[in-house]
Scaffold this motif. Structure first.
Motif, PDB file in Angstrom:
ATOM      1  N   LEU A 400       0.822  -1.205   0.000  1.00 19.31           N
ATOM      2  CA  LEU A 400       0.000   0.000   0.000  1.00 19.31           C
ATOM      3  C   LEU A 400       0.864   1.267   0.000  1.00 19.31           C
ATOM      4  O   LEU A 400       0.568   2.242  -0.707  1.00 19.31           O
ATOM      5  N   ASN A 401       1.953   1.245   0.778  1.00 12.70           N
ATOM      6  CA  ASN A 401       2.853   2.410   0.804  1.00 12.70           C
ATOM      7  C   ASN A 401       3.491   2.632  -0.565  1.00 12.70           C
ATOM      8  O   ASN A 401       3.634   3.778  -1.021  1.00 12.70           O
ATOM      9  N   ASN A 402       3.888   1.540  -1.229  1.00 11.47           N
ATOM     10  CA  ASN A 402       4.439   1.680  -2.575  1.00 11.47           C
ATOM     11  C   ASN A 402       3.425   2.319  -3.512  1.00 11.47           C
ATOM     12  O   ASN A 402       3.751   3.198  -4.323  1.00 11.47           O
ATOM     13  N   ALA A 403       2.173   1.823  -3.433  1.00 10.94           N
ATOM     14  CA  ALA A 403       1.133   2.349  -4.317  1.00 10.94           C
ATOM     15  C   ALA A 403       0.878   3.830  -4.049  1.00 10.94           C
ATOM     16  O   ALA A 403       0.648   4.621  -4.982  1.00 10.94           O
ATOM     17  N   LEU A 404       0.935   4.242  -2.762  1.00  7.66           N
ATOM     18  CA  LEU A 404       0.696   5.642  -2.435  1.00  7.66           C
ATOM     19  C   LEU A 404       1.839   6.534  -2.904  1.00  7.66           C
ATOM     20  O   LEU A 404       1.620   7.687  -3.307  1.00  7.66           O
ATOM     21  N   HIS A 405       3.055   6.004  -2.883  1.00  7.84           N
ATOM     22  CA  HIS A 405       4.200   6.810  -3.305  1.00  7.84           C
ATOM     23  C   HIS A 405       4.230   7.009  -4.814  1.00  7.84           C
ATOM     24  O   HIS A 405       4.607   8.067  -5.309  1.00  7.84           O
ATOM     25  N   ARG A 426      -3.962  -1.803  -6.499  1.00 10.37           N
ATOM     26  CA  ARG A 426      -3.594  -1.154  -7.758  1.00 10.37           C
ATOM     27  C   ARG A 426      -3.376   0.330  -7.551  1.00 10.37           C
ATOM     28  O   ARG A 426      -4.181   1.000  -6.898  1.00 10.37           O
ATOM     29  N   ASP A 427      -2.255   0.816  -8.088  1.00  8.82           N
ATOM     30  CA  ASP A 427      -2.063   2.262  -8.121  1.00  8.82           C
ATOM     31  C   ASP A 427      -2.349   2.758  -9.537  1.00  8.82           C
ATOM     32  O   ASP A 427      -2.405   1.975 -10.481  1.00  8.82           O
ATOM     33  N   GLN A 455      12.180   9.364  -2.113  1.00  8.11           N
ATOM     34  CA  GLN A 455      13.621   9.448  -1.925  1.00  8.11           C
ATOM     35  C   GLN A 455      14.093   8.762  -0.657  1.00  8.11           C
ATOM     36  O   GLN A 455      15.266   8.432  -0.526  1.00  8.11           O
ATOM     37  N   SER A 456      13.189   8.516   0.285  1.00  6.79           N
ATOM     38  CA  SER A 456      13.585   7.877   1.551  1.00  6.79           C
ATOM     39  C   SER A 456      13.512   6.360   1.503  1.00  6.79           C
ATOM     40  O   SER A 456      13.869   5.695   2.459  1.00  6.79           O
TER      41      SER A 456
END
Length: 502
Positions: A400-405, A426-427, A455-456
């Protein structure tokens, strides 16, 4: 004309069909091989035995028919030597005495017989009798030799049969009950209009039955033998393969991190050696894993102290640019150490599997995302899954964090089939090049647009999520969604508990 490609495809199809019909277990394959071997040996043995029986039967029938032909020739010679008026009296005396070799009768012409099924031995016997009579009595102008069943035998042109004559005439000559035997009928023309009729049995009356290698009783004996050998083979093979099944279960449990059951200390010498080697290998691997994790955690933890000292010393630098560069390098190194510690921590989750309501688990994460001002869509499904709550939450949170980024909007759907439960995240971002999909799970791998959006990050989230899903006996699938964006699908078994250790 067949091309090499078509031949290869044909070979592949044949191999697939063979694989489909061949048992996959060692017990099934060994049983099939032993059964096929026994059947092949029985078939070869029966073929050799049948060939020997046929050869012996032909020899016996040829010899018996030759003796019978000599006897018939002697009888014909005797009747030829008698005056015509005396022949009937002699035949009448033979009938009254009984016990003669032939049932004899005088006829005006040949008596027709019902067709007899031609078999190799019957044809051989008829030819041999005819040959001997013709050699000894070449003056016989017409000669007929045939076989007939007792119920079809006729003694004269008027249709007189065995049931029409007194029993004492035929009871010591022909076999009519309980099991009839083929009757050989010899008819020879002594003079024009005078025929001598002779009926008799072969020395072995049931010579046709004795030549059949596949009679009912013999086939039954072969089937019983095959079944007995197959049952014994199955028991022996099962006794041999049972320790191998225990070894397979132990290897599977060790691979999944479960407690390894004790292996049986009985079995063949080869199995005992394999079990001991497996035990030693398991101990060495376990020590190696523990030492590696302990060393990795220690090194990662100890690196934080010199990093902190280097940061303090960097503060003493007078050059602002140099101090800033040192801080950037030390921050990057600190992030890598924290990522390594997180990787070890997240891959070593000790929880008990339990039934999880996915709506409640995902719903809490969705509410947190909405509080952060992100766009996310989720619909309740009412589906439950057996998993480790914290581990599964961490895997979903990483995705979920990947999709939000990397996406402007996120949608989560949960569905269930007979085989698995699927959680799709899905993003609506730019997606991933097809050639880069296979490398996304590698540690510290980040694509160009990912470094710009986040970037983090350290490139460890997807690998940790996949390890957690695989520990639940599931799979994590990444693919570009139709219409844009990346689709991450977690597939968990619908009715399977995860490993006790990730």
């Amino acid at each position: 004309m067949n091309t090499p490609g078509s031949q290869d495809s044909f070979a592949v199809r044949c191999q697939r069909r063979l694989t489909r019909w061949v048992p996959q277990s060692l017990l099934g394959r060994l049983s099939l091989v032993m059964l096929a071997g026994v059947m092949l040996v029985q078939f070869a043995g029966n073929a050799i035995w049948a060939a020997q029986m046929r050869s012996e039967a032909r020899t016996e029938v040829r010899t018996a028919a030759e003796h019978l032909g000599h006897s018939a020739a002697s009888s014909l010679r005797y009747f030829l030597s008698l005056p015509v008026n005396y022949r009937g009296l002699v035949i009448q005396q033979f009938r009254e005495m009984g016990g003669t070799r032939f049932f004899a009768n005088l006829t005006d012409g040949p008596v027709s017989m019902t067709a007899f099924a031609d078999e190799e031995l019957s044809i051989l016997a008829l030819q041999q009798v005819r040959k001997v009579i013709q050699q000894e009595l070449p003056a016989i102008r017409q000669l007929q030799v045939s076989f007939a069943w007792p119920q079809d035998v006729r003694f004269s042109q008027d249709g007189t049969g065995i049931s029409d004559v007194p029993d004492k005439w035929v009871e010591h000559i022909l076999v009519t009950r309980p099991k009839p035997a083929p009757v050989m009928v010899i008819q020879a023309e002594l003079e024009p209009g005078n025929w001598l009729y002779l009926a008799t049995l072969m020395p072995n009356p049931y010579f046709l039955n004795g030549s059949d290698p596949f009679s009912g009783d013999r086939v039954l004996l072969q089937v019983l033998t095959l079944l007995a050998v197959f049952v014994l083979s199955l028991l022996v093979v099962r006794w041999i393969t049972r320790p191998l099944a225990a070894l397979s279960s132990a290897a599977d449990a060790f691979g999944q991190g479960d407690s390894v059951p004790a292996l049986p200390d009985t079995g063949s010498k080869e199995f005992l050696n394999t079990a001991r080697a497996f035990g030693l290998m398991r101990e060495r691997i376990q020590r190696y894993i523990e030492d590696r994790e302990r060393l990795f955690v220690s090194i990662s933890h100890d690196l934080r102290t010199p990093i902190m000292r280097l940061k303090l010393r960097a503060e003493l630098l007078d050059d602002e640019a140099t101090r800033s560069e040192f801080h950037d390098d030390l921050d990057e190194l600190d992030m890598m150490v924290k990522g390594a510690l997180q990787c070890v921590k997240d891959s070593d989750i000790h929880e008990n599997p339990t039934a999880i309501r996915l709506d409640a688990l995902i719903g809490r994460m969705v509410r947190d995302v909405k509080l952060g001002g992100h766009a996310i869509a989720f619909e309740a499904s009412g589906i439950e899954v057996v998993a480790k709550p914290l581990a599964l939450k961490r895997a979903i949170s990483n995705l979920l964090n990947n999709a939000l980024h990397y996406g402007s909007q996120v949608s989560i759907t949960v569905s269930q089939s007979a085989a698995y439960v699927e959680i799709a995240i899905r993003d609506h971002g730019p997606g991933v090049p097809e050639q880069a999909l296979a490398t996304l799970f590698d540690p510290y791998v980040r694509l160009e647009h990912g470094r710009q959006s986040n970037q983090s990050g350290m490139g460890l989230g997807l690998g940790i999520a996949r390890d957690i899903v695989q520990a639940h006996q599931g799979e994590l699938i990444l693919q570009n969604a139709a219409g844009g964006g990346l689709l991450a699908c977690i597939r968990l078994p619908a009715s399977a508990a995860p490993d006790t250790q990730a």
